[in-house]
Structure formats: C-alpha cells, structure tokens
Scaffold this active site. Structure first.
Site, PDB file in Angstrom:
ATOM      1  N   GLY A   1       0.662  -1.019  -0.393  1.00  0.00           N
ATOM      2  CA  GLY A   1       0.055   0.365   0.227  1.00  0.00           C
ATOM      3  C   GLY A   1       0.612   1.060  -0.398  1.00  0.00           C
ATOM      4  O   GLY A   1      -0.159   2.839  -0.208  1.00  0.00           O
ATOM      5  N   SER A   2       2.294   1.282   0.218  1.00  0.00           N
ATOM      6  CA  SER A   2       2.940   2.556   0.312  1.00  0.00           C
ATOM      7  C   SER A   2       3.404   2.455  -1.489  1.00  0.00           C
ATOM      8  O   SER A   2       4.579   3.525  -1.487  1.00  0.00           O
ATOM      9  CB  SER A   2       3.824   2.079   1.651  1.00  0.00           C
ATOM     10  OG  SER A   2       5.036   0.719   0.819  1.00  0.00           O
ATOM     11  N   GLY A   3       3.603   1.891  -1.914  1.00  0.00           N
ATOM     12  CA  GLY A   3       4.471   2.319  -3.339  1.00  0.00           C
ATOM     13  C   GLY A   3       3.479   2.253  -4.099  1.00  0.00           C
ATOM     14  O   GLY A   3       2.069   3.345  -4.163  1.00  0.00           O
TER      15      GLY A   3
ATOM     16  N   TYR B   1      11.566 -12.586 -11.586  1.00  0.00           N
ATOM     17  CA  TYR B   1      10.361 -12.423 -11.388  1.00  0.00           C
ATOM     18  C   TYR B   1       9.205 -12.873 -12.211  1.00  0.00           C
ATOM     19  O   TYR B   1       7.681 -12.562 -12.116  1.00  0.00           O
ATOM     20  CB  TYR B   1      10.726 -10.882 -11.602  1.00  0.00           C
ATOM     21  CG  TYR B   1       9.304  -9.782 -11.672  1.00  0.00           C
ATOM     22  CD1 TYR B   1       8.970  -8.883 -10.444  1.00  0.00           C
ATOM     23  CD2 TYR B   1       9.086  -9.455 -13.078  1.00  0.00           C
ATOM     24  CE1 TYR B   1       8.163  -8.535 -10.666  1.00  0.00           C
ATOM     25  CE2 TYR B   1       7.818  -8.499 -13.093  1.00  0.00           C
ATOM     26  CZ  TYR B   1       7.500  -7.958 -12.283  1.00  0.00           C
ATOM     27  OH  TYR B   1       6.472  -6.759 -12.067  1.00  0.00           O
TER      28      TYR B   1
ATOM     29  N   THR C   1       0.453  -3.333 -17.810  1.00  0.00           N
ATOM     30  CA  THR C   1       1.670  -2.909 -18.701  1.00  0.00           C
ATOM     31  C   THR C   1       2.125  -2.162 -17.836  1.00  0.00           C
ATOM     32  O   THR C   1       2.525  -1.344 -16.435  1.00  0.00           O
ATOM     33  CB  THR C   1       1.463  -2.143 -20.697  1.00  0.00           C
ATOM     34  OG1 THR C   1       0.406  -1.041 -20.103  1.00  0.00           O
ATOM     35  CG2 THR C   1       0.801  -3.389 -20.928  1.00  0.00           C
ATOM     36  N   ASN C   2       3.085  -0.705 -18.596  1.00  0.00           N
ATOM     37  CA  ASN C   2       4.567  -0.130 -17.871  1.00  0.00           C
ATOM     38  C   ASN C   2       3.672   1.274 -17.180  1.00  0.00           C
ATOM     39  O   ASN C   2       2.991   1.905 -17.933  1.00  0.00           O
ATOM     40  CB  ASN C   2       4.768   0.258 -18.963  1.00  0.00           C
ATOM     41  CG  ASN C   2       6.639  -0.459 -18.993  1.00  0.00           C
ATOM     42  OD1 ASN C   2       6.055  -1.669 -19.595  1.00  0.00           O
ATOM     43  ND2 ASN C   2       7.198  -0.461 -18.920  1.00  0.00           N
ATOM     44  N   VAL C   3       3.342   0.662 -15.226  1.00  0.00           N
ATOM     45  CA  VAL C   3       2.807   1.548 -14.740  1.00  0.00           C
ATOM     46  C   VAL C   3       3.808   3.047 -14.276  1.00  0.00           C
ATOM     47  O   VAL C   3       4.945   2.798 -14.419  1.00  0.00           O
ATOM     48  CB  VAL C   3       1.774   1.254 -13.341  1.00  0.00           C
ATOM     49  CG1 VAL C   3       1.638   2.303 -12.526  1.00  0.00           C
ATOM     50  CG2 VAL C   3       1.295  -0.108 -13.402  1.00  0.00           C
TER      51      VAL C   3
ATOM     52  N   LYS D   1      16.640  11.410 -14.106  1.00  0.00           N
ATOM     53  CA  LYS D   1      18.006  11.649 -15.429  1.00  0.00           C
ATOM     54  C   LYS D   1      17.899  12.793 -16.468  1.00  0.00           C
ATOM     55  O   LYS D   1      18.612  14.110 -16.001  1.00  0.00           O
ATOM     56  CB  LYS D   1      18.098  10.414 -16.304  1.00  0.00           C
ATOM     57  CG  LYS D   1      18.794   9.495 -16.180  1.00  0.00           C
ATOM     58  CD  LYS D   1      19.325   8.296 -16.963  1.00  0.00           C
ATOM     59  CE  LYS D   1      19.958   7.159 -16.567  1.00  0.00           C
ATOM     60  NZ  LYS D   1      19.929   6.350 -17.847  1.00  0.00           N
TER      61      LYS D   1
ATOM     62  N   ARG E   1       6.906   0.209 -25.242  1.00  0.00           N
ATOM     63  CA  ARG E   1       5.883   0.686 -24.297  1.00  0.00           C
ATOM     64  C   ARG E   1       4.473   0.772 -24.259  1.00  0.00           C
ATOM     65  O   ARG E   1       4.117   1.877 -24.779  1.00  0.00           O
ATOM     66  CB  ARG E   1       6.999   0.939 -22.968  1.00  0.00           C
ATOM     67  CG  ARG E   1       8.069   0.285 -22.789  1.00  0.00           C
ATOM     68  CD  ARG E   1       8.308  -1.203 -22.223  1.00  0.00           C
ATOM     69  NE  ARG E   1       9.558  -1.830 -21.993  1.00  0.00           N
ATOM     70  CZ  ARG E   1      10.478  -3.196 -23.284  1.00  0.00           C
ATOM     71  NH1 ARG E   1       9.868  -2.365 -24.478  1.00  0.00           N
ATOM     72  NH2 ARG E   1      11.587  -3.139 -23.046  1.00  0.00           N
TER      73      ARG E   1
HETATM   74  N1  LIG Z   1       4.848  -0.631 -11.880  1.00  0.00           N
HETATM   75  C1  LIG Z   1       5.527  -1.888 -13.295  1.00  0.00           C
HETATM   76  O1  LIG Z   1       5.293  -0.688 -14.230  1.00  0.00           O
HETATM   77  C2  LIG Z   1       4.291  -2.903 -12.349  1.00  0.00           C
HETATM   78  C3  LIG Z   1       3.642  -2.952 -13.105  1.00  0.00           C
HETATM   79  C4  LIG Z   1       3.501  -4.212 -13.332  1.00  0.00           C
HETATM   80  C5  LIG Z   1       3.194  -5.029 -12.137  1.00  0.00           C
HETATM   81  N2  LIG Z   1       3.280  -4.291 -11.686  1.00  0.00           N
HETATM   82  C6  LIG Z   1       3.050  -4.804 -10.243  1.00  0.00           C
HETATM   83  O2  LIG Z   1       1.859  -3.853  -9.482  1.00  0.00           O
HETATM   84  C7  LIG Z   1       2.490  -4.530  -7.718  1.00  0.00           C
HETATM   85  C8  LIG Z   1       3.323  -2.948  -6.832  1.00  0.00           C
HETATM   86  O3  LIG Z   1       4.383  -2.507  -8.120  1.00  0.00           O
HETATM   87  P1  LIG Z   1       4.509  -0.815  -7.296  1.00  0.00           P
HETATM   88  O4  LIG Z   1       5.310   0.133  -8.980  1.00  0.00           O
HETATM   89  O5  LIG Z   1       3.805  -0.445  -6.372  1.00  0.00           O
HETATM   90  O6  LIG Z   1       5.774  -1.068  -6.828  1.00  0.00           O
HETATM   91  P2  LIG Z   1       6.764  -0.112  -5.556  1.00  0.00           P
HETATM   92  O7  LIG Z   1       6.370   0.912  -5.918  1.00  0.00           O
HETATM   93  O8  LIG Z   1       8.202  -0.351  -5.758  1.00  0.00           O
HETATM   94  O9  LIG Z   1       5.613  -0.894  -4.365  1.00  0.00           O
HETATM   95  C9  LIG Z   1       5.988  -2.019  -3.808  1.00  0.00           C
HETATM   96  C10 LIG Z   1       5.318  -2.238  -2.388  1.00  0.00           C
HETATM   97  O10 LIG Z   1       5.007  -3.415  -1.871  1.00  0.00           O
HETATM   98  C11 LIG Z   1       5.888  -3.264  -1.302  1.00  0.00           C
HETATM   99  N3  LIG Z   1       6.989  -4.311  -0.886  1.00  0.00           N
HETATM  100  C12 LIG Z   1       8.572  -5.459  -0.925  1.00  0.00           C
HETATM  101  N4  LIG Z   1       8.875  -5.963   0.111  1.00  0.00           N
HETATM  102  C13 LIG Z   1       8.350  -6.435   0.526  1.00  0.00           C
HETATM  103  C14 LIG Z   1       7.898  -7.065   1.677  1.00  0.00           C
HETATM  104  N5  LIG Z   1       8.769  -8.519   1.528  1.00  0.00           N
HETATM  105  N6  LIG Z   1       6.511  -7.859   2.355  1.00  0.00           N
HETATM  106  C15 LIG Z   1       6.085  -6.232   2.377  1.00  0.00           C
HETATM  107  N7  LIG Z   1       5.720  -5.366   1.744  1.00  0.00           N
HETATM  108  C16 LIG Z   1       7.246  -5.342   0.730  1.00  0.00           C
HETATM  109  C17 LIG Z   1       7.222  -2.540   0.000  1.00  0.00           C
HETATM  110  O11 LIG Z   1       7.156  -1.580   0.630  1.00  0.00           O
HETATM  111  P3  LIG Z   1       7.809  -0.486   1.395  1.00  0.00           P
HETATM  112  O12 LIG Z   1       7.269   0.632   0.650  1.00  0.00           O
HETATM  113  O13 LIG Z   1       8.081  -0.784   2.502  1.00  0.00           O
HETATM  114  O14 LIG Z   1       8.843  -1.232   0.281  1.00  0.00           O
HETATM  115  C18 LIG Z   1       5.586  -1.278  -1.631  1.00  0.00           C
HETATM  116  O15 LIG Z   1       4.562  -1.134  -1.164  1.00  0.00           O
HETATM  117  C19 LIG Z   1       3.595  -5.826  -8.440  1.00  0.00           C
HETATM  118  O16 LIG Z   1       3.372  -6.460  -7.352  1.00  0.00           O
HETATM  119  C20 LIG Z   1       4.367  -5.384  -8.996  1.00  0.00           C
HETATM  120  O17 LIG Z   1       5.018  -6.601  -9.932  1.00  0.00           O
HETATM  121  C21 LIG Z   1       4.296  -3.008 -11.686  1.00  0.00           C
END
Ligand SMILES: NC(=O)c1ccc[n+]([C@@H]2O[C@H](COP(=O)([O-])OP(=O)(O)OC[C@H]3O[C@@H](n4cnc5c(N)ncnc54)[C@H](OP(=O)(O)O)[C@@H]3O)[C@@H](O)[C@H]2O)c1
Length: 379
Positions: A72-74, A201, A229-231, A252, A273
């Site tokens: 929830g913090s990501g 992954y 896709t790419n968020v 950058k 992308r």
């Molecule tokens: N961003 C993209 O382009 C994209 C695309 C496709 C799919 N996704 C998927 O979307 C989901 C969220 O991605 P995001 O981009 O929001 O990632 P993100 O911003 O890096 O956030 C990752 C989140 O997971 C938490 N986390 C990581 N390791 C953990 C652990 N061991 N235990 C508990 N919490 C953990 C982090 O907590 P902390 O903040 O405390 O570190 C953070 O809240 C993921 O499943 C990712 O695979 C993302």
C-alpha cells in the site's frame, strides 16, 4: 497536481455485479491533490456507514467490508489510496487498510499471519512485491524469484486460511513469453520462457496464476490477477539505475538540466512500451475487485495504438521538463525486451467507455509531483 477527470457516471449500487453489466470504476472527482507525505506505516481509512454496509460483490456475504492492500505504500498502492480517499472511490461502510513492508515483511509467514490476524480483512488487493527496473532484474534474478514466490504464497495461503474469498493480485506484462506473436493476450502467459533479463520475477509472478487456479479448483475461491503494462506516476521509484524506465528518465532529465550536461539514455531508444498512469490502474483494480468474476487474469492497459517508443517518451519528458540539451543514446546498454504489445480487448469488452488519462497530462502530473516532492521521492 495529480488531478483527474471526473468519471461520467457515479459508482453503481453493489448489486449490479456482473461482467455483462459492468459498473464504472471508482468515481473520480476533479481538482484533488495527492498528499505529499510518504506514508511509512499502515494507513487505515474508514468510510462512515450511512446505511447498512453494502457488500463488495454478490459472492461475499461478510460484513463489514475490510479491504487490505499489501504494497500500500508503493506506486500502485498510493494511487489506490488516492482514489479511495480523495476521489470518492470508497463505498459506505468500507474500511481500507494500506500496508507497507514496515507493517509486516510478507516474505515471512509468521509476520504475514500476524498482520492478517490483526486486521481480519474480508478482501485483499495484493500488490506487495520485490520490483525494479531492467538493470536490477538482470543483477538479482534469483532474489526476485525467492522473495516474490514467498510473498505470494504467504499472502494467498494466509488469505485462504482466513476464509477470505476475494483476492486480486498483480502480475505484469513483462512476464509474457519472450518469443511470441503480438498482441499478447491473457491466454498466452505460460506459452514459453519469459525474457531472460527478468526470468526470476516473471516465473514467480506466473505462479500466482497457477495458485489462483488451484484455490478455485480445490476450494472454490475467487482469487484472480490483473496484468498491468508499464505503470508510472507519483510515488514511483525514480532511481536512475533501479527505477522503472519512465521515472528513471524523468530523474535523469532533471539532473541533466540542473547540471547542464547531456542526457544519457541507456539503450537505443527503440523499445516500445504501453505506459499507463497509476491513477487509471488504481480505478481499474478497484473495478476488478468489485466486478470482475473470472479467475483467469485480465490485462489492464492502454490500447495497442498508444504504444510509444522509449525515444518518444524521452522527447516528451525533455519537452515537459524544458530540457534543451543534447540527448545521447548509449547502445552499449541493454534494451531489454524490444516490445511486449498487449491487447486490452478483454478490458474493452467489459468496460468500453473507460477513459485513460492522456499521456502528456499524466506525464506532466508525474513530473510536477517529482519536482514538488524531490526530497521524499525514491530516487
Ligand atoms: N510499476 C509497474 O510498472 C508495474 C507493472 C506491472 C505490475 N506491477 C506490479 O504492481 C505491484 C505494485 O508495484 P509498484 O510499482 O507499486 O511497486 P513499488 O512502488 O516498488 O511498491 C512495492 C510495494 O511492495 C512493498 N513490499 C516490497 N517488499 C515487501 C515485503 N517483503 N513485505 C511487505 N511488503 C513489501 C513495498 O513496501 P515498502 O514501501 O515498505 O518498501 C511497497 O509498498 C507489484 O506486484 C508489481 O509487480 C507494477
């Protein structure tokens, strides 16, 4: 900053939950701004009950409704929190709980069980994952596999043990086979090895789909997954080496502008992308939680026509940040997968009228957020 267009129709009553009569994603109000504070601990958001608590969907009869969001913090988690708190995304009587890794390390089963026991959720949006950009994947494929396999098994099985019937997890378009035909669709996830740059992954993520099918066939659970896709958007990881491509490029470009140096782009700029704004993904994931009935995953993406090259993205970022210096493409660095064009036909068949935020607007809001939150941004 981070304002969104109004959705044309208000959220529907919860009784209209059928894929053939889909409701609109979470209602969005204009002129809302994303909080600039980075939440480090669990956030609980409770929407006051005006009438007896409505159910999330026709198959879950538990009350009250408590939605636990792992990760929830990501990037995605903060976007869902924004839609829920600032854009009318929550329904009456719902409680939303947003977890970070500081609340529980989900690679650890005991911590996972303890945090589920603490909050007793009725629904789970499972976003937590070890994530990163191309170059981090190439360095740490084994760690991506181990962390994600553990996180996913701990979350899904704890949800099952606690009799939670609804879990929406997150896959990614980069887990699809490397050698494939285009556009990729939801039926093709397991049709061949993923790109070698991120196999750890990708295989771990693919196993979520296997596990969801297992909980369905053995226990009748409604666990499903979305494939974004790419968020990109506010709260992304803007780290120049380990961040996602668009956000790393924003950082950058900003540095190159401040230092008056050329902008060094890794790779040829040729890969294509489909970029999707985090706020759009957030609204769609909430819709999936409420309305999407299948176990098989659904791609959440802008259309094939909206695919752009990294070079086009770089030029748009340069324009947005008013960078006028030289742009150099370092072709000694890997391009990663050249394209992974995904079809959003399934999404469109269920939600034909969903309006994606135009890329220039979403990019501008993301750049503004980065500049305004430079001190707290992950970079
Ligand atoms: N961003 C993209 O382009 C994209 C695309 C496709 C799919 N996704 C998927 O979307 C989901 C969220 O991605 P995001 O981009 O929001 O990632 P993100 O911003 O890096 O956030 C990752 C989140 O997971 C938490 N986390 C990581 N390791 C953990 C652990 N061991 N235990 C508990 N919490 C953990 C982090 O907590 P902390 O903040 O405390 O570190 C953070 O809240 C993921 O499943 C990712 O695979 C993302």
């Amino acid at each position: 900053l981070y304002s969104a267009r109004s959705s044309s129709s208000p959220p529907p009553p919860s009784s209209s939950s059928s894929p053939s009569s889909p409701s609109s994603p979470a209602q969005v109000s204009p002129n809302t701004s994303l909080s600039s504070t980075n939440s480090l601990a669990c956030q609980r958001i409770k929407k006051k009950k005006k009438k007896p608590s409505s159910q999330m969907d026709s198959n879950n009869t538990q009350s009250p409704v408590r939605i636990l969001v792992t990760g929830g913090s990501g990037l995605l988690g903060k976007a869902i929190e924004h839609v829920v708190t600032k854009q009318g995304g929550a329904r009456d009587g719902e409680e939303w709980i947003f977890l970070s890794s500081k609340d529980a390390n989900l690679t650890d089963l005991a911590q996972t069980r303890a945090i589920f026991e603490k909050h007793r959720p009725t629904h789970v949006i499972h976003l937590a994952a070890k994530v990163g950009g191309l170059y981090l994947h190439m360095k740490e494929n084994l760690q991506f596999w181990r962390d994600n396999i553990r996180i996913n098994d701990n979350v899904l099985h704890t949800a099952h043990e606690m009799n939670i019937n609804r879990v929406v997890s997150c896959l990614s378009s980069c887990i699809f086979p490397d050698k494939t035909t285009y556009p990729i669709d939801e039926t093709m996830i397991h049709n061949g090895p993923p790109h070698e740059s991120n196999y750890g992954y990708s295989y771990a993520k693919r196993m979520i789909d296997v596990q969801n099918r297992g909980y369905r066939s053995q226990y009748g659970r409604k666990y499903t997954a979305v494939i974004p896709t790419n968020v990109f958007g506010p709260y992304d990881n803007f780290n120049k080496e380990n961040g996602h491509v668009l956000s790393a490029l924003i950082n950058k470009t900003h540095t190159a502008k401040v230092e008056g140096s050329p902008l060094q782009v890794w790779g040829s700029g040729k890969p294509l992308r489909q970029f999707i704004y985090s706020l759009d993904i957030a609204r769609l994931i909430i819709w999936v939680l409420r309305e999407y009935e299948e176990v098989s995953p659904i791609i959440l993406s802008v259309g094939e026509d909206d695919e752009i090259s990294i070079k086009e993205a770089v030029e748009k970022i340069a324009e947005t940040l008013e960078f006028k210096g030289e742009i150099v493409y370092d072709t000694t660095k890997s391009d990663g997968q050249i394209k992974k064009t995904a079809s959003n036909a399934k999404l469109r068949s269920l939600l034909p009228d969903f309006e994606f935020t135009p890329f220039p607007q979403a990019l501008k809001e993301t750049c503004d957020w980065f500049l305004n939150n430079y001190d707290i941004a992950r970079r």
